[in-house]
Design a protein around this motif. Structure first.
Motif, PDB file in Angstrom:
ATOM      1  N   ARG A  29       2.400   9.269 -10.179  1.00  0.00           N
ATOM      2  CA  ARG A  29       1.458   9.683 -11.795  1.00  0.00           C
ATOM      3  C   ARG A  29       0.878  10.592 -11.886  1.00  0.00           C
ATOM      4  O   ARG A  29       0.814  11.056 -12.246  1.00  0.00           O
ATOM      5  CB  ARG A  29       1.136   8.540 -11.746  1.00  0.00           C
ATOM      6  CG  ARG A  29       2.395   6.681 -12.064  1.00  0.00           C
ATOM      7  CD  ARG A  29       2.773   6.819 -13.202  1.00  0.00           C
ATOM      8  NE  ARG A  29       1.343   6.628 -14.723  1.00  0.00           N
ATOM      9  CZ  ARG A  29       1.496   7.028 -15.712  1.00  0.00           C
ATOM     10  NH1 ARG A  29       2.870   7.395 -16.489  1.00  0.00           N
ATOM     11  NH2 ARG A  29       0.551   7.295 -16.664  1.00  0.00           N
ATOM     12  N   ALA A  30       0.903  10.997 -10.638  1.00  0.00           N
ATOM     13  CA  ALA A  30      -0.433  11.977 -10.340  1.00  0.00           C
ATOM     14  C   ALA A  30       0.103  13.601 -11.086  1.00  0.00           C
ATOM     15  O   ALA A  30       0.024  14.469 -11.706  1.00  0.00           O
ATOM     16  CB  ALA A  30      -1.180  12.422  -9.673  1.00  0.00           C
ATOM     17  N   LYS A  31       1.511  13.734 -10.519  1.00  0.00           N
ATOM     18  CA  LYS A  31       2.152  14.349 -10.434  1.00  0.00           C
ATOM     19  C   LYS A  31       2.740  14.839 -12.234  1.00  0.00           C
ATOM     20  O   LYS A  31       2.596  15.418 -12.600  1.00  0.00           O
ATOM     21  CB  LYS A  31       3.076  14.198  -9.637  1.00  0.00           C
ATOM     22  CG  LYS A  31       3.291  14.922  -7.832  1.00  0.00           C
ATOM     23  CD  LYS A  31       4.452  15.499  -7.001  1.00  0.00           C
ATOM     24  CE  LYS A  31       4.305  15.771  -5.232  1.00  0.00           C
ATOM     25  NZ  LYS A  31       5.102  15.006  -4.969  1.00  0.00           N
ATOM     26  N   PHE A  39       2.103   1.708  -3.226  1.00  0.00           N
ATOM     27  CA  PHE A  39       1.302   1.869  -4.169  1.00  0.00           C
ATOM     28  C   PHE A  39       0.211   3.831  -4.284  1.00  0.00           C
ATOM     29  O   PHE A  39       0.683   4.239  -5.542  1.00  0.00           O
ATOM     30  CB  PHE A  39       0.052   0.696  -3.846  1.00  0.00           C
ATOM     31  CG  PHE A  39      -1.027   1.173  -5.175  1.00  0.00           C
ATOM     32  CD1 PHE A  39      -1.156   0.751  -6.815  1.00  0.00           C
ATOM     33  CD2 PHE A  39      -1.706   1.769  -4.987  1.00  0.00           C
ATOM     34  CE1 PHE A  39      -1.805   0.861  -7.405  1.00  0.00           C
ATOM     35  CE2 PHE A  39      -2.864   2.143  -5.741  1.00  0.00           C
ATOM     36  CZ  PHE A  39      -3.171   1.612  -6.876  1.00  0.00           C
ATOM     37  N   ASP A  40       1.054   3.890  -2.733  1.00  0.00           N
ATOM     38  CA  ASP A  40       0.822   5.522  -2.882  1.00  0.00           C
ATOM     39  C   ASP A  40       1.434   6.019  -3.374  1.00  0.00           C
ATOM     40  O   ASP A  40       1.455   7.256  -3.960  1.00  0.00           O
ATOM     41  CB  ASP A  40      -0.035   5.163  -1.161  1.00  0.00           C
ATOM     42  CG  ASP A  40      -0.810   5.345  -0.741  1.00  0.00           C
ATOM     43  OD1 ASP A  40      -1.764   5.002  -1.385  1.00  0.00           O
ATOM     44  OD2 ASP A  40      -1.553   4.875   1.044  1.00  0.00           O
ATOM     45  N   LYS A  41       2.760   5.638  -2.753  1.00  0.00           N
ATOM     46  CA  LYS A  41       3.525   6.356  -3.903  1.00  0.00           C
ATOM     47  C   LYS A  41       3.622   7.002  -5.291  1.00  0.00           C
ATOM     48  O   LYS A  41       3.935   7.586  -5.587  1.00  0.00           O
ATOM     49  CB  LYS A  41       5.393   5.970  -3.418  1.00  0.00           C
ATOM     50  CG  LYS A  41       5.826   6.031  -1.972  1.00  0.00           C
ATOM     51  CD  LYS A  41       6.621   5.816  -1.538  1.00  0.00           C
ATOM     52  CE  LYS A  41       7.382   4.931  -0.023  1.00  0.00           C
ATOM     53  NZ  LYS A  41       8.412   4.987   0.395  1.00  0.00           N
ATOM     54  N   PHE A  42       3.237   5.335  -5.770  1.00  0.00           N
ATOM     55  CA  PHE A  42       3.703   5.366  -7.453  1.00  0.00           C
ATOM     56  C   PHE A  42       2.523   6.308  -7.919  1.00  0.00           C
ATOM     57  O   PHE A  42       2.324   6.947  -9.089  1.00  0.00           O
ATOM     58  CB  PHE A  42       2.958   3.769  -7.884  1.00  0.00           C
ATOM     59  CG  PHE A  42       2.753   3.823  -9.038  1.00  0.00           C
ATOM     60  CD1 PHE A  42       3.845   3.510 -10.088  1.00  0.00           C
ATOM     61  CD2 PHE A  42       1.347   3.378  -9.711  1.00  0.00           C
ATOM     62  CE1 PHE A  42       3.950   3.985 -11.274  1.00  0.00           C
ATOM     63  CE2 PHE A  42       1.311   3.446 -10.976  1.00  0.00           C
ATOM     64  CZ  PHE A  42       2.435   3.418 -11.817  1.00  0.00           C
ATOM     65  N   VAL A  43       1.056   6.359  -7.145  1.00  0.00           N
ATOM     66  CA  VAL A  43      -0.001   6.668  -8.295  1.00  0.00           C
ATOM     67  C   VAL A  43       0.062   8.467  -7.582  1.00  0.00           C
ATOM     68  O   VAL A  43       0.086   8.849  -8.236  1.00  0.00           O
ATOM     69  CB  VAL A  43      -1.058   6.391  -7.447  1.00  0.00           C
ATOM     70  CG1 VAL A  43      -2.132   8.113  -6.648  1.00  0.00           C
ATOM     71  CG2 VAL A  43      -1.964   5.235  -7.754  1.00  0.00           C
ATOM     72  N   GLU A  44       0.452   8.956  -6.247  1.00  0.00           N
ATOM     73  CA  GLU A  44       1.255  10.707  -6.340  1.00  0.00           C
ATOM     74  C   GLU A  44       2.023  11.157  -7.133  1.00  0.00           C
ATOM     75  O   GLU A  44       2.125  11.233  -7.897  1.00  0.00           O
ATOM     76  CB  GLU A  44       2.223  10.148  -5.296  1.00  0.00           C
ATOM     77  CG  GLU A  44       1.927  11.998  -4.200  1.00  0.00           C
ATOM     78  CD  GLU A  44       2.593  11.541  -3.100  1.00  0.00           C
ATOM     79  OE1 GLU A  44       3.796  12.748  -3.147  1.00  0.00           O
ATOM     80  OE2 GLU A  44       1.968  10.995  -1.910  1.00  0.00           O
ATOM     81  N   LYS A  68       0.873  13.564 -14.837  1.00  0.00           N
ATOM     82  CA  LYS A  68      -0.211  14.125 -15.261  1.00  0.00           C
ATOM     83  C   LYS A  68      -0.312  15.540 -15.197  1.00  0.00           C
ATOM     84  O   LYS A  68      -0.997  16.102 -16.215  1.00  0.00           O
ATOM     85  CB  LYS A  68      -1.325  13.615 -14.749  1.00  0.00           C
ATOM     86  CG  LYS A  68      -0.875  11.981 -15.469  1.00  0.00           C
ATOM     87  CD  LYS A  68      -2.304  11.191 -15.238  1.00  0.00           C
ATOM     88  CE  LYS A  68      -1.916   9.206 -16.172  1.00  0.00           C
ATOM     89  NZ  LYS A  68      -3.698   8.944 -16.212  1.00  0.00           N
ATOM     90  N   GLN A  99       1.398  -0.918  -0.245  1.00  0.00           N
ATOM     91  CA  GLN A  99       0.091   0.325   0.097  1.00  0.00           C
ATOM     92  C   GLN A  99       0.949   0.979   0.421  1.00  0.00           C
ATOM     93  O   GLN A  99       0.507   2.022  -0.434  1.00  0.00           O
ATOM     94  CB  GLN A  99      -0.825  -0.073   1.289  1.00  0.00           C
ATOM     95  CG  GLN A  99      -1.622   1.804   1.403  1.00  0.00           C
ATOM     96  CD  GLN A  99      -3.048   1.356  -0.270  1.00  0.00           C
ATOM     97  OE1 GLN A  99      -3.874  -0.201  -0.177  1.00  0.00           O
ATOM     98  NE2 GLN A  99      -3.218   2.279  -0.512  1.00  0.00           N
TER      99      GLN A  99
END
Length: 186
Positions: free
Chosen positions: A140-142, A133-138, A144, A130
């Protein structure tokens, strides 16, 4: 029972546990590199209780399992159980050394645990996943947001190729991104 027969029987149980449901031939073929030259006939003889370990094969098996020589010797000489052999401890787990966390060894170790220990390992794994995954999502959001800001921060309406390229990277429809550009630059 002779002491050597007991060692061979424990070696047989260990090899069968490490191999799991896979055939001996498939197991030794797929893991030839990890096994460091332990071949089908040797593994098969160990499983049948017909052979003991040479010094060379002992070294290879220790490396494959990811335990210490002391731990494997303790198991083969009936001082520790099979479950204990797979337990990371100060005796057989040295974090500074390269350990074998191959799927096969890890699976065998997890299967050897008591139910409450399996649950602990699973929850710790999920927590670690988790966090990653949270680091990855963050991240990717940055990425984008940066792509979108780059597109919209220009002084003039972007070229069609730039809009299309950005839409693909953002996983948006080109038409939706054009509408956004139209609103922003009007």
């Amino acid at each position: 029972m002779h002491q050597d027969d007991g060692r061979k029987q424990r070696l047989s149980l260990l090899c069968k546990k490490l191999r799991g449901d896979e055939s001996v031939r498939s197991f030794t073929k797929k893991r030839a590199k990890e096994l460091g030259g332990i071949n089908f006939s040797t593994w098969s003889a160990w499983e049948r209780g017909q052979a003991d370990l040479s010094k060379d094969s002992l070294d290879k098996l220790v490396k494959f399992i990811g335990c210490s020589h002391e731990a494997l010797g303790g198991y083969l000489n009936n001082f520790i159980g099979l479950e204990e052999l797979f337990q990371p401890s100060s005796n057989n787990f040295k974090p500074n050394e390269e350990s074998d966390f191959s799927p096969e060894v890890t699976t065998a170790w997890v299967k050897s645990l008591a139910t409450q220990d399996k649950l602990f390992v699973a929850t710790q794994g999920l927590q670690a996943f988790q966090e990653e995954f949270d680091k990855f999502v963050e991240a990717r959001a940055k990425e984008k947001i940066e792509l979108l800001l780059n597109l919209l921060s220009a002084n003039t309406y972007p070229e069609n190729s730039k809009i299309e390229e950005t839409a693909i990277k953002l996983d948006l429809s080109v038409e939706d991104l054009r509408k956004l550009c139209d609103r922003h630059f009007s």
